[in-house]
Enzyme design. Structure first.
Site, PDB file in Angstrom:
ATOM      1  N   VAL A  23     -19.688  -2.826  15.404  1.00  0.00           N
ATOM      2  CA  VAL A  23     -21.019  -2.319  15.754  1.00  0.00           C
ATOM      3  C   VAL A  23     -20.955  -1.560  17.083  1.00  0.00           C
ATOM      4  O   VAL A  23     -21.489  -0.456  17.216  1.00  0.00           O
ATOM      5  CB  VAL A  23     -22.039  -3.472  15.822  1.00  0.00           C
ATOM      6  CG1 VAL A  23     -23.370  -2.997  16.417  1.00  0.00           C
ATOM      7  CG2 VAL A  23     -22.257  -4.074  14.434  1.00  0.00           C
ATOM      8  N   ILE A 134     -18.383 -19.461   6.764  1.00  0.00           N
ATOM      9  CA  ILE A 134     -17.191 -19.889   6.024  1.00  0.00           C
ATOM     10  C   ILE A 134     -17.578 -20.513   4.672  1.00  0.00           C
ATOM     11  O   ILE A 134     -16.754 -20.652   3.790  1.00  0.00           O
ATOM     12  CB  ILE A 134     -16.366 -20.907   6.839  1.00  0.00           C
ATOM     13  CG1 ILE A 134     -17.177 -22.180   7.110  1.00  0.00           C
ATOM     14  CG2 ILE A 134     -15.793 -20.277   8.097  1.00  0.00           C
ATOM     15  CD1 ILE A 134     -16.358 -23.332   7.618  1.00  0.00           C
ATOM     16  N   ASP A 135     -18.877 -20.866   4.493  1.00  0.00           N
ATOM     17  CA  ASP A 135     -19.319 -21.606   3.300  1.00  0.00           C
ATOM     18  C   ASP A 135     -19.412 -20.735   2.050  1.00  0.00           C
ATOM     19  O   ASP A 135     -19.486 -21.256   0.935  1.00  0.00           O
ATOM     20  CB  ASP A 135     -20.687 -22.240   3.562  1.00  0.00           C
ATOM     21  CG  ASP A 135     -20.679 -23.171   4.761  1.00  0.00           C
ATOM     22  OD1 ASP A 135     -21.756 -23.443   5.307  1.00  0.00           O
ATOM     23  OD2 ASP A 135     -19.574 -23.604   5.159  1.00  0.00           O
ATOM     24  N   GLY A 178     -18.306 -26.740   4.110  1.00  0.00           N
ATOM     25  CA  GLY A 178     -18.960 -25.942   3.083  1.00  0.00           C
ATOM     26  C   GLY A 178     -20.419 -26.308   2.956  1.00  0.00           C
ATOM     27  O   GLY A 178     -21.123 -25.726   2.138  1.00  0.00           O
ATOM     28  N   ALA A 194      -3.779 -28.033  -5.842  1.00  0.00           N
ATOM     29  CA  ALA A 194      -4.325 -29.394  -5.878  1.00  0.00           C
ATOM     30  C   ALA A 194      -4.305 -29.941  -7.310  1.00  0.00           C
ATOM     31  O   ALA A 194      -4.303 -29.190  -8.275  1.00  0.00           O
ATOM     32  CB  ALA A 194      -5.763 -29.382  -5.362  1.00  0.00           C
ATOM     33  N   LYS A 227       6.475 -37.098 -10.136  1.00  0.00           N
ATOM     34  CA  LYS A 227       5.604 -36.526  -9.099  1.00  0.00           C
ATOM     35  C   LYS A 227       5.614 -37.450  -7.886  1.00  0.00           C
ATOM     36  O   LYS A 227       5.587 -38.660  -8.012  1.00  0.00           O
ATOM     37  CB  LYS A 227       4.182 -36.362  -9.601  1.00  0.00           C
ATOM     38  CG  LYS A 227       4.021 -35.224 -10.587  1.00  0.00           C
ATOM     39  CD  LYS A 227       2.568 -34.962 -10.938  1.00  0.00           C
ATOM     40  CE  LYS A 227       1.879 -34.105  -9.904  1.00  0.00           C
ATOM     41  NZ  LYS A 227       0.563 -33.577 -10.371  1.00  0.00           N
ATOM     42  N   ARG A 271     -12.965 -23.653  10.858  1.00  0.00           N
ATOM     43  CA  ARG A 271     -13.893 -22.659  11.413  1.00  0.00           C
ATOM     44  C   ARG A 271     -13.269 -21.816  12.495  1.00  0.00           C
ATOM     45  O   ARG A 271     -13.800 -20.777  12.859  1.00  0.00           O
ATOM     46  CB  ARG A 271     -15.140 -23.354  11.975  1.00  0.00           C
ATOM     47  CG  ARG A 271     -16.253 -23.396  11.040  1.00  0.00           C
ATOM     48  CD  ARG A 271     -17.632 -23.185  11.465  1.00  0.00           C
ATOM     49  NE  ARG A 271     -18.054 -23.490  12.786  1.00  0.00           N
ATOM     50  CZ  ARG A 271     -19.046 -24.346  13.090  1.00  0.00           C
ATOM     51  NH1 ARG A 271     -19.628 -25.021  12.121  1.00  0.00           N
ATOM     52  NH2 ARG A 271     -19.433 -24.538  14.315  1.00  0.00           N
TER      53      ARG A 271
HETATM   54  O1  F6P Z   1     -22.216 -23.544   7.966  1.00  0.00           O
HETATM   55  C1  F6P Z   1     -20.989 -23.656   8.500  1.00  0.00           C
HETATM   56  C2  F6P Z   1     -20.602 -25.097   8.748  1.00  0.00           C
HETATM   57  O2  F6P Z   1     -19.343 -25.129   9.288  1.00  0.00           O
HETATM   58  C3  F6P Z   1     -20.670 -25.998   7.514  1.00  0.00           C
HETATM   59  O3  F6P Z   1     -19.554 -25.870   6.682  1.00  0.00           O
HETATM   60  C4  F6P Z   1     -20.785 -27.363   8.149  1.00  0.00           C
HETATM   61  O4  F6P Z   1     -21.426 -28.262   7.290  1.00  0.00           O
HETATM   62  C5  F6P Z   1     -21.636 -27.098   9.380  1.00  0.00           C
HETATM   63  O5  F6P Z   1     -21.519 -25.717   9.659  1.00  0.00           O
HETATM   64  C6  F6P Z   1     -21.246 -27.879  10.592  1.00  0.00           C
HETATM   65  O6  F6P Z   1     -22.174 -27.605  11.583  1.00  0.00           O
HETATM   66  P1  F6P Z   1     -21.916 -27.998  13.124  1.00  0.00           P
HETATM   67  O7  F6P Z   1     -20.853 -27.126  13.643  1.00  0.00           O
HETATM   68  O8  F6P Z   1     -23.256 -27.734  13.774  1.00  0.00           O
HETATM   69  O9  F6P Z   1     -21.526 -29.427  13.111  1.00  0.00           O
END
Ligand code: F6P
Length: 359
Positions: A23, A134-135, A178, A194, A227, A271
């Site tokens: 931006v 990220i969700d 998520g 998995a 396994k 994150r």
């Molecule tokens: O929305 C993103 C997220 O990382 C979710 O995956 C998670 O449930 C939430 O935020 C966690 O929030 P905080 O960082 O406020 O604990």
């Protein structure tokens, strides 16, 4: 000379800085003065602006810090989950601080986009949203900024966990973020190899969740397939805490000698981190189209990456379309309620491979 403000809000996501940078750079290139808002919507209410462009002969240049932003995770502008902005008074104060500006670019998830829509409707501020979470629980866009990096982090962690699991012939239940969306669990389960995946949209009871894990561990270790590892990925939205799930499974597997289960919650690890190629590229192209949208007089819309519906407003980038924020909010709700064709498609994909994941 047009002026734009840009902010990051809600949960941070890898690639937010790349979007802010896009931006600022593209704004400067288009003769636009760009201000960053510090601390998300709270900062907007407080009037905490910092210039991201500076005057130069014949126009604007990005501030030096802008270039250093690209590869950094988190958000250099800072973020917040602003309770004040959920109130009309807070939004009115924010709009006052934006007076004289041509628009606001709000980078964030569903909460941020709902706030942006309310601001646009109540105050007439021209807001363009950029999906970053990220969700991957945002309607109309096939990906939001941060998802790809989070998935790579999960896969890398699962590879490490699998090493130690195989060393000790163990089962691991790995919980990933998520919120209510199972997207991270669904997508990472396939890439991490998995044996099973658990997510809220399956709508299972606690007992059914425990039985599903017991079954896959038994099948993995009972039938002598050689396994030495069972990996189960669990979305945080599944209403059984990971540690309790593993304890209950362990109690049912006492007859399975030498097999142990462990729980790991990856939490905020997914994150952080330097954004991937894909997140940087998406952030750059959404940033460009958001600036273009403001300069073309648009507002109360979101730029979407590879729009999931054919009726997107076209942009000059074939991979980017725009949708009214009201529509995005509706589609996000449908995603989480499972009524969206997108959720059904995602679940059908997992159902198609569920029986073979553990083979
Ligand atoms: O929305 C993103 C997220 O990382 C979710 O995956 C998670 O449930 C939430 O935020 C966690 O929030 P905080 O960082 O406020 O604990």
């Amino acid at each position: 000379m047009p002026t734009i403000a840009v902010l990051t809000s809600g949960g941070d996501a890898p690639g937010m800085n790349a979007a802010v940078r896009a931006v600022a750079k593209l704004g400067a290139g288009r003769g636009v003065q760009v201000f960053g808002v510090e601390g998300g919507y709270d900062g907007l209410i407080n009037g905490s602006f910092r210039p991201l462009t500076k005057a130069a002969s014949g126009g604007w240049l990005p501030e030096r810090e802008v270039d250093r932003m690209l590869g950094r995770g988190g958000t250099i502008l800072g973020s917040s989950r602003s309770a004040r902005f959920r109130e009309p008074e807070g939004r009115a104060a924010a709009a006052k601080n934006l007076s004289g500006m041509d628009g606001l670019i709000a980078i964030g998830g569903n909460g941020t986009l709902r706030g942006a829509h309310a601001l646009a409707v109540e105050t007439g501020v021209r807001v363009i949203g950029i999906p970053a979470s990220i969700d991957n629980d945002i309607g109309c866009t096939s990906l939001s900024i941060g998802v790809d990096t989070a998935l790579n982090t999960i896969v890398e962690a699962c590879d490490k966990i699998s090493d130690t699991a195989r060393a000790h012939k163990r089962a691991f239940v790995v919980e990933v973020m998520g919120r209510e969306s199972g997207y991270l669990a669904m997508a990472s389960a396939v890439a991490a190899g998995a044996d099973a995946v658990l997510f809220r949209e399956q709508g299972r009871t606690e007992d059914e969740v425990v039985s599903a894990v017991e079954k896959v561990v038994r099948e993995s270790f009972e039938r002598d397939r050689g396994k030495r590892r069972t990996l189960v990925i669990k979305a945080e939205g599944v209403p059984v805490p990971c540690t309790r799930l593993v304890r209950e499974v362990d109690e049912r597997l006492v007859d399975l000698e030498g097999v142990e289960c462990r729980a790991i919650v990856l939490g905020h690890l997914v994150r952080g981190g330097s954004p991937s190629y894909l997140d940087r590229m998406i952030a750059g192209r959404l940033g460009l189209m958001a600036v273009e949208a403001i300069l073309h007089g648009a507002g109360d819309e979101m730029v979407a990456w590879r729009p999931v519906f054919p009726d997107a407003i076209e942009t000059s980038d074939a991979n980017v379309g725009r949708f009214p924020l009201e529509r995005v909010i509706e589609e996000s709700q449908a995603l989480l309620e499972g009524t969206s064709p997108v959720t059904r498609r995602r679940m059908a994909l997992i159902e198609a491979v569920e029986g073979v994941l553990a083979l």
